[in-house]
Design a protein around this motif. Structure first.
Motif, mmCIF file in Angstrom:
data_model
loop_
_atom_site.group_PDB
_atom_site.id
_atom_site.type_symbol
_atom_site.label_atom_id
_atom_site.label_comp_id
_atom_site.label_asym_id
_atom_site.label_seq_id
_atom_site.Cartn_x
_atom_site.Cartn_y
_atom_site.Cartn_z
ATOM 1 N N PRO A 1 -38.896 -17.551 34.260
ATOM 2 C CA PRO A 1 -39.923 -17.042 33.349
ATOM 3 C C PRO A 1 -41.221 -16.719 34.077
ATOM 4 O O PRO A 1 -41.482 -17.217 35.175
ATOM 5 N N ASP A 2 -42.027 -15.883 33.431
ATOM 6 C CA ASP A 2 -43.354 -15.511 33.948
ATOM 7 C C ASP A 2 -43.282 -14.805 35.304
ATOM 8 O O ASP A 2 -44.187 -14.932 36.126
ATOM 9 N N VAL A 3 -42.193 -14.104 35.536
ATOM 10 C CA VAL A 3 -42.047 -13.295 36.748
ATOM 11 C C VAL A 3 -41.711 -11.871 36.309
ATOM 12 O O VAL A 3 -40.653 -11.627 35.726
ATOM 13 N N ASP A 4 -42.613 -10.945 36.571
ATOM 14 C CA ASP A 4 -42.460 -9.577 36.089
ATOM 15 C C ASP A 4 -41.675 -8.729 37.093
ATOM 16 O O ASP A 4 -42.160 -7.736 37.626
ATOM 17 N N ILE A 5 -40.456 -9.173 37.359
ATOM 18 C CA ILE A 5 -39.558 -8.474 38.273
ATOM 19 C C ILE A 5 -38.174 -8.464 37.624
ATOM 20 O O ILE A 5 -37.765 -9.456 37.013
#
Length: 256
Positions: free
Chosen positions: A176-180
């Motif tokens: 989570p909280d990884v924009d990849i």
């Protein structure tokens, strides 16, 4: 080859490079000596193993190749070590390899001997375009729970990279909280070379930390069980109480 003794033939076979196996097997055909036939059979079995390993290395590049076909250029494999132990940190690693990288013997770290993991640890760091390691200690594990602490370690590892990947292959999780863009692969550490590489870096790093803790707390046997809940470990807790590196949230039923 018939003018050579079995001892001479064996010596040649033992020093032969892998690319010469098939040619040498052909040279041994027709030799009626049983010992020479055994040498040829032994070489043939070695050749089969080499071919099987080559096929496996092709298979474990499949997810990476799929990513490249989709247009991604900087693909990272992510894995962790140490979610289950009663003591010590959780460690995550991320590895970015060159397209088409093949490292013989690389596999899920749990399937390898410690010596093999240590050998591959150095090779992976040399072969990698980039890698990162994230460590989250027992106090944060107790505060945030082990799953969230694992995600924290993974994000720390990703933040260590010199360049942000555009595609992540992860072992059975979505960070989570990884924009990849991510691909969560069940048993990914045995199916993806990048994840396998990350699993080895994470495992070797964590084991090294547990060896250091063993020197500080020798009565607990951390060098043997690496903090997992073995009978030896529980006995040490019963006799000595807990250490500052124990996960209290994992020991709620233990009086200390």
């Amino acid at each position: 080859m018939r003018d050579k003794s079995v001892k001479e033939i064996k010596e040649i076979a033992d020093n032969l490079s892998e690319d010469k196996y098939l040619e040498f097997i052909e040279e041994l055909k027709g030799d009626e000596r049983k010992s020479v036939n055994k040498i040829a059979i032994s070489l043939a079995k070695k050749l089969d193993k080499i071919r099987l390993e080559e096929e496996r290395l092709e298979r474990i590049n499949a997810y990476e190749n799929e990513g490249y076909e989709k247009g991604y250029t900087y693909i990272a494999g992510v894995d962790e070590a140490g979610r289950g132990p009663l003591a010590g940190p959780v460690v995550a690693a991320v590895v970015v390899l060159k397209q088409g990288t093949k490292i013989p013997g690389i596999n899920d770290s749990k399937k390898l001997s410690e010596d093999k993991r240590n050998e591959l640890f150095d090779i992976i760091k040399e072969e990698a375009l980039d890698y990162g390691i994230g460590i989250v200690g027992n106090e944060e594990i107790d505060e945030y729970n082990i799953l969230n602490a694992t995600y924290m370690a993974m994000r720390k590892a990703l933040n260590c990279l010199k360049k942000q990947p555009d595609y992540i292959l992860a072992d059975a999780v979505h960070i989570p909280d990884v924009d990849i863009e991510q691909n969560s692969i069940i048993k990914g550490d045995a199916k993806s070379i990048s994840i396998a590489a990350a699993s080895i870096l994470a495992k070797v790093t964590r084991d090294s930390l547990m060896y250091q803790y063993d020197e500080i707390y020798p009565e607990y046997g951390f060098a043997h069980h690496k903090g997992y809940g073995t009978a030896e470990h529980y006995k040490a807790i019963d006799e000595n109480g807990i250490t500052p590196i124990h996960r209290k949230s994992f020991l709620k039923n233990v009086i200390y």
